[in-house]
Write an enzyme that holds these catalytic residues in place. Structure first.
Site, PDB file in Angstrom:
ATOM      1  CG  HIS A   1      73.282  16.071 -45.662  1.00 13.69           C
ATOM      2  ND1 HIS A   1      72.612  15.629 -46.793  1.00 13.69           N
ATOM      3  CD2 HIS A   1      73.713  17.329 -45.954  1.00 13.69           C
ATOM      4  CE1 HIS A   1      72.650  16.566 -47.719  1.00 13.69           C
ATOM      5  NE2 HIS A   1      73.306  17.605 -47.235  1.00 13.69           N
TER       6      HIS A   1
ATOM      7  CG  ASP B   1      69.855  21.927 -49.438  1.00 16.09           C
ATOM      8  OD1 ASP B   1      70.511  21.745 -48.408  1.00 16.09           O
ATOM      9  OD2 ASP B   1      70.271  21.584 -50.561  1.00 16.09           O
TER      10      ASP B   1
ATOM     11  CG  HIS C   1      77.840  17.190 -48.525  1.00 15.53           C
ATOM     12  ND1 HIS C   1      78.180  18.271 -49.297  1.00 15.53           N
ATOM     13  CD2 HIS C   1      76.575  17.443 -48.072  1.00 15.53           C
ATOM     14  CE1 HIS C   1      77.161  19.143 -49.311  1.00 15.53           C
ATOM     15  NE2 HIS C   1      76.191  18.661 -48.559  1.00 15.53           N
TER      16      HIS C   1
ATOM     17  CG  ASP D   1      73.601  17.293 -50.991  1.00 15.99           C
ATOM     18  OD1 ASP D   1      72.717  16.918 -51.782  1.00 15.99           O
ATOM     19  OD2 ASP D   1      73.575  18.398 -50.411  1.00 15.99           O
TER      20      ASP D   1
HETATM   21 FE    FE Z   1      71.987  19.811 -50.637  1.00 19.21          FE
HETATM   22 ZN    ZN Z   2      74.052  19.305 -48.442  1.00 21.20          ZN
END
Ligand code: FE
Ligand code: ZN
Length: 254
Positions: free
Chosen positions: A55, A59, A113, A132
């Site tokens: 995604h 990060d 998410h 995630d």
């Molecule tokens: Fe993350």
């Molecule tokens: Zn994330």
């Protein structure tokens, strides 16, 4: 055999390097930063073939442009994220197949998410890179999706073979375990898993991979069908999605 290296970066992120020794192809899953990846490539004498993003969060994509510029690798991510993935080259959707040499992964779309989140399932290698969406004893926060969407996404992962090794993008296991105990306090397997995780973390070792089997037994977001858990959170006779939403809400306020 697919060689998998786990690189802990930033506070609690994991970058995974996947290498196929037969073809020499190498992939980086969610490179938050470029430097540690470049160092390992250099040490091993590997050439980066592609980046697999789950995604668009920084990060997970922070190293994309530098890696692409320095290695010429291809950037693969969910098609609907094409406008917000740095260096985007190829978009994938549910059931697409990507290959690392002789190893192939099926793409599973897991909105919740984020709206464009995808995970990569190397079925023959019994391995899932889930970003995630799913964590050890936890799941991702709902930034761009509803509880209903995330529940449907998690059902797809729940249905994978129990022996599937799961590699998530963050080391959140200890905090997740503390929350899981509050909603599932009498779960023996959960208590044992937390003990094991505390031992690993005391030695600064990663708690990945987990397995679908272990998550079915311990992850509260996989256990909305447990009557004991439903009783603990006062959600007996609700739909699975309502129970899931309540667990997510409790975790957000934990
Ligand atoms: Fe993350
Ligand atoms: Zn994330």
């Amino acid at each position: 055999m697919l060689t998998i290296l786990t690189l802990p970066v930033l506070n609690d992120n994991y970058i995974y390097l996947l290498h196929d020794p037969v073809s020499g192809e190498t992939a980086a899953v969610d490179p938050a930063v470029a430097q540690p990846v470049l160092e390992v490539l250099d040490q091993k004498g590997w050439q980066l073939s592609c980046i697999l993003n789950t995604h668009h969060h920084s990060d997970h994509v922070g190293g994309n442009l530098e890696l692409k510029q320095k290695t010429g690798c291809t950037v693969i991510a969910g098609l609907s994220d094409r406008h917000r993935i740095p260096g985007f080259d190829r978009g994938v959707v549910e059931r697409d197949v990507i290959t690392i040499g002789t190893h192939s992964a099926q793409v599973i779309s897991t909105p919740g998410h984020t709206s464009g989140h995808v995970v990569y399932h190397f079925s023959e290698d019994n391995t899932l890179f889930c970003g995630d969406t799913l964590f050890v004893m936890g799941c991702g926060r709902l930034f761009e999706g509803s509880a209903e969407q995330m529940w449907h996404s998690l059902q797809k992962l729940k249905a994978l073979p129990e022996s599937t090794q799961i590699y998530c993008a963050h080391e959140y296991s200890q905090a997740n375990g503390r929350f899981a105990l509050t909603v599932d306090p009498d779960n023996r397997q959960l208590q044992q898993k937390i003990e094991l995780i505390n031992q690993l973390r005391a030695k600064h070792l990663p708690t990945v991979p987990s397995t679908i089997e272990q998550e079915l037994a311990t992850n509260p977001f996989f256990r909305e069908d447990s009557l004991t858990l439903q009783k603990t959170i006062n959600k007996v006779k609700h739909t699975p999605i309502e129970v899931f939403a309540e667990i997510r809400r409790l975790k957000d306020h934990f």
